[in-house]
Design a protein around this motif. Structure first.
Motif, PDB file in Angstrom:
ATOM      1  N   GLU A 195      25.891  16.761 -78.507  1.00 53.90           N
ATOM      2  CA  GLU A 195      27.032  17.424 -77.855  1.00 53.90           C
ATOM      3  C   GLU A 195      27.329  18.759 -78.533  1.00 53.90           C
ATOM      4  O   GLU A 195      27.655  19.751 -77.876  1.00 53.90           O
ATOM      5  N   ARG A 196      27.194  18.763 -79.831  1.00 58.16           N
ATOM      6  CA  ARG A 196      27.445  19.988 -80.595  1.00 58.16           C
ATOM      7  C   ARG A 196      26.450  21.076 -80.194  1.00 58.16           C
ATOM      8  O   ARG A 196      26.813  22.235 -79.983  1.00 58.16           O
ATOM      9  N   LYS A 221      34.427  15.302 -83.626  1.00 60.82           N
ATOM     10  CA  LYS A 221      34.316  14.303 -82.557  1.00 60.82           C
ATOM     11  C   LYS A 221      33.053  14.465 -81.727  1.00 60.82           C
ATOM     12  O   LYS A 221      32.797  13.677 -80.815  1.00 60.82           O
ATOM     13  N   LEU A 222      32.260  15.506 -81.991  1.00 62.66           N
ATOM     14  CA  LEU A 222      31.044  15.741 -81.201  1.00 62.66           C
ATOM     15  C   LEU A 222      29.843  15.081 -81.869  1.00 62.66           C
ATOM     16  O   LEU A 222      29.692  15.134 -83.089  1.00 62.66           O
ATOM     17  N   ARG A 242      35.268  19.531 -77.237  1.00 59.65           N
ATOM     18  CA  ARG A 242      34.670  18.634 -76.229  1.00 59.65           C
ATOM     19  C   ARG A 242      34.876  19.158 -74.818  1.00 59.65           C
ATOM     20  O   ARG A 242      34.141  18.806 -73.908  1.00 59.65           O
ATOM     21  N   ARG A 243      35.887  19.994 -74.631  1.00 67.93           N
ATOM     22  CA  ARG A 243      36.186  20.534 -73.290  1.00 67.93           C
ATOM     23  C   ARG A 243      35.792  21.987 -73.146  1.00 67.93           C
ATOM     24  O   ARG A 243      35.618  22.480 -72.037  1.00 67.93           O
TER      25      ARG A 243
END
Ligand code: GTP
Ligand code: MG
Length: 199
Positions: free
Chosen positions: A163-164, A158-159, A128-129
């Motif tokens: 986002e992925r 968690k993506l 995520r970061r």
């Protein structure tokens, strides 16, 4: 069906220390796992080893405070092999005593620069970061030492799909530094990461 990586016949804790000189000697080729605190280094090692609780993890940053050496016996197509796996304390964790923080960098640097048998360092990042400033510094330091590295972008579970896709457009490996998308939660990336590490 996707191959899931080598079979781990046996995995055990060998020893821990807060300075290189006190570590058990490296009798096998070693792979080390470094990265920011709480990104999931210890969890990723458990995932690779197929052991749920061998390496201590915590939802609170700063779980790993010493250099922890493990040993795994692998059964691969190419035959049996014993490897050292080393869990490093996370960096970027502010809530430590000043002296503990001050000893941090040097402890890890000493290990990276002078550990015989250290074969490759996995820089673990939270997907995520992405790759942060300190991760970049670690990768540069490894390049300066001539130590092979790899990047594990973990917690991909968690993506969201969007986002992925964005993350995959932003971050990519190189021939020298392979990058693997992984999750300790789902086991994604296990075979790919092992393939990169055993190459
Ligand atoms: P330090 O030892 O403090 O440097 O942390 P670490 O990098 O070893 O992280 P650790 O493995 O202890 O995991 C930190 C937290 O993230 C724990 O609550 C884990 O359960 C969680 N976690 C680790 N990997 C994953 C993952 O792939 N997916 C999800 N959803 N959670 C994860
Ligand atoms: Mg840890």
């Amino acid at each position: 069906m996707k191959a899931s990586g080598p079979i781990v016949l046996d995995a055990r804790f060998v020893g821990a220390a807060d300075q290189l000189a006190d570590l058990p000697p490296s009798v096998h080729t070693e792979l080390a796992f470094g990265g920011r605190s709480n990104v999931g280094k210890s969890s990723l090692m458990n995932m690779l080893l197929g052991r749920r609780k061998l390496v201590r993890t915590s939802s609170t940053p700063g779980a790993t405070r010493t250099i922890n050496v493990f040993e795994a016996s692998l059964d691969q197509a190419a035959g049996r092999r014993v490897l050292g796996l080393v869990d490093l304390p996370g960096y970027g964790f502010a809530h430590r005593s000043k002296s503990e923080r001050a000893s941090w960098g040097p402890m890890i640097e000493q290990y990276l620069a002078h550990r015989p048998g250290l074969r490759r360092v996995v820089v673990v990042c939270d997907a995520r970061r992405g790759i942060g400033e300190e991760d970049g510094e670690l990768l540069e330091y490894l390049a300066h030492l001539g130590k092979p590295a790899a990047i594990a972008m973990t917690k991909v579970d968690k993506l969201s799909r969007a986002e992925r896709q964005r993350a995959e457009r932003t971050w990519a490996g190189t021939p020298d530094v392979p990058l693997v998308w992984a999750s300790a939660e789902t086991g994604e990336g296990r075979a790919a990461l092992w393939a990169a590490l055993l190459a």
